[in-house]
Design a protein around this motif. Structure first.
Motif, PDB file in Angstrom:
ATOM      1  N   HIS A   1      -8.243  -4.481  -0.840  1.00  0.00           N
ATOM      2  CA  HIS A   1      -8.262  -5.285  -2.021  1.00  0.00           C
ATOM      3  C   HIS A   1      -9.560  -5.792  -2.388  1.00  0.00           C
ATOM      4  CE1 HIS A   1      -3.998  -6.015  -0.890  1.00  0.00           C
ATOM      5  NE2 HIS A   1      -4.214  -5.848   0.214  1.00  0.00           N
TER       6      HIS A   1
ATOM      7  N   HIS B   1       0.920  -1.286  -0.078  1.00  0.00           N
ATOM      8  CA  HIS B   1       0.240   0.094  -0.022  1.00  0.00           C
ATOM      9  C   HIS B   1       1.088   1.206  -0.118  1.00  0.00           C
ATOM     10  CE1 HIS B   1      -3.776  -2.294   0.900  1.00  0.00           C
ATOM     11  NE2 HIS B   1      -2.866  -3.032   1.305  1.00  0.00           N
TER      12      HIS B   1
ATOM     13  N   ASP C   1      -7.170  -2.543   4.835  1.00  0.00           N
ATOM     14  CA  ASP C   1      -7.525  -4.020   4.654  1.00  0.00           C
ATOM     15  C   ASP C   1      -8.646  -4.692   5.397  1.00  0.00           C
ATOM     16  OD1 ASP C   1      -5.517  -3.980   2.561  1.00  0.00           O
ATOM     17  OD2 ASP C   1      -4.321  -5.182   3.377  1.00  0.00           O
TER      18      ASP C   1
HETATM   19 ZN   LIG Z   1      -3.125  -5.120   1.961  1.00  0.00          ZN
END
Ligand SMILES: [Zn+2]
Length: 264
Positions: free
Chosen positions: A209, A69, A169
């Motif tokens: 994601h 990231h 995340d």
């Molecule tokens: Zn990640």
């Protein structure tokens, strides 16, 4: 890499690797890019796509300190990189780790055209807090909210004028909750409950994601993730994975999650 226009002021890029997302948001003459795609050709494409679309880039932001990231400065070498306090602490506590993990990734995947990454002089932002964007009069404010549990650090960005929540995340349609070193299922659950309120205010959620989700889709993922984490805490290895996320890769994440529950 895919590029999606989610709102007149917001574009999401989805990397070919792990479907890692990168979000560009603008307000007038200013704009931020949150997180990054992974491959060098993707990072190279981002500035020209944004220039064509009329998206200025005044700075970079990151949701957390995991290497995948943190690559925005490869695309925008001169830009400032801002992050929440917990991420600044983690970057300072593990100097060189993200660069090392990026090097390992490149070696494993035979990537040999990576420009250097510098994570020097990161700007620390207060969380919870606000970050203003655009002109003083009629400008806009990003909201920063704590989001730890996946890792010990994390910031979710709520962007009111676009109705978009960029959460890092969590709430992924392709990845089960992943308890990394320094994270915990307990902190992860607490973050999901904080995120629930933000999801209810959002039109669209951009997870770290996977593709952007509608509010209703996200609330479905959120309930599945809460159920999975509670089962992980009570039944360990026997916890059922959320339907639709039962691939070999997700089972390996599950095994790592189970290991975090064992007394060391
Ligand atoms: Zn990640």
């Amino acid at each position: 890499m895919r590029a999606l226009s989610v709102n007149a002021d917001l574009i999401v890029f989805i990397s070919r690797f792990w479907q890692t997302t990168c979000t560009a948001v603008r307000a007038g003459e200013e704009g931020f890019v949150i997180d990054s795609p992974v491959y060098p050709d993707e990072l190279e494409a981002v500035p020209s796509v944004l220039e064509h679309a009329g998206f200025p880039v005044s700075g970079l932001l990151t949701t957390h300190a995991d290497w995948d990231h943190l690559l925005g400065r490869i695309a925008f070498p001169g830009a400032s990189l801002g992050c929440g306090e917990s991420t600044a602490r983690r970057l300072a506590a593990e100097p060189g780790q993200a660069e090392r993990e990026l090097r390992e990734f490149d070696e494993d995947h035979y990537v040999d055209d990576r420009p250097p990454l510098s994570l020097a002089a990161v700007q620390t932002l207060p969380v919870p807090g606000r970050l203003s964007l655009g002109p003083d009069e009629g400008g806009h404010e990003l909201e920063l909210h704590p989001a730890d549990g996946h890792t010990p650090d994390g910031t979710a960005f709520f962007i009111p004028w676009t109705g978009v929540l960029v959460c890092g995340d969590y709430l992924s349609p392709v990845e089960i909750p992943w308890i990394s070193p320094g994270g915990s299922a307990e902190a992860y659950l607490a973050t999901l409950e904080r995120l629930r309120e933000l999801v209810q205010r959002a039109e669209t959620v951009v997870p770290g994601h996977g593709r952007p989700l509608s509010r209703e889709e996200t609330l479905g993922v959120l309930d599945e993730d809460v159920a999975y984490l509670r089962a992980l805490m009570s039944s360990g290895v026997d916890a059922p994975l959320p339907a639709g996320r039962r691939t070999g890769a997700q089972r390996r994440i599950h095994e790592q999650n189970v290991a975090t529950r064992r007394p060391s």
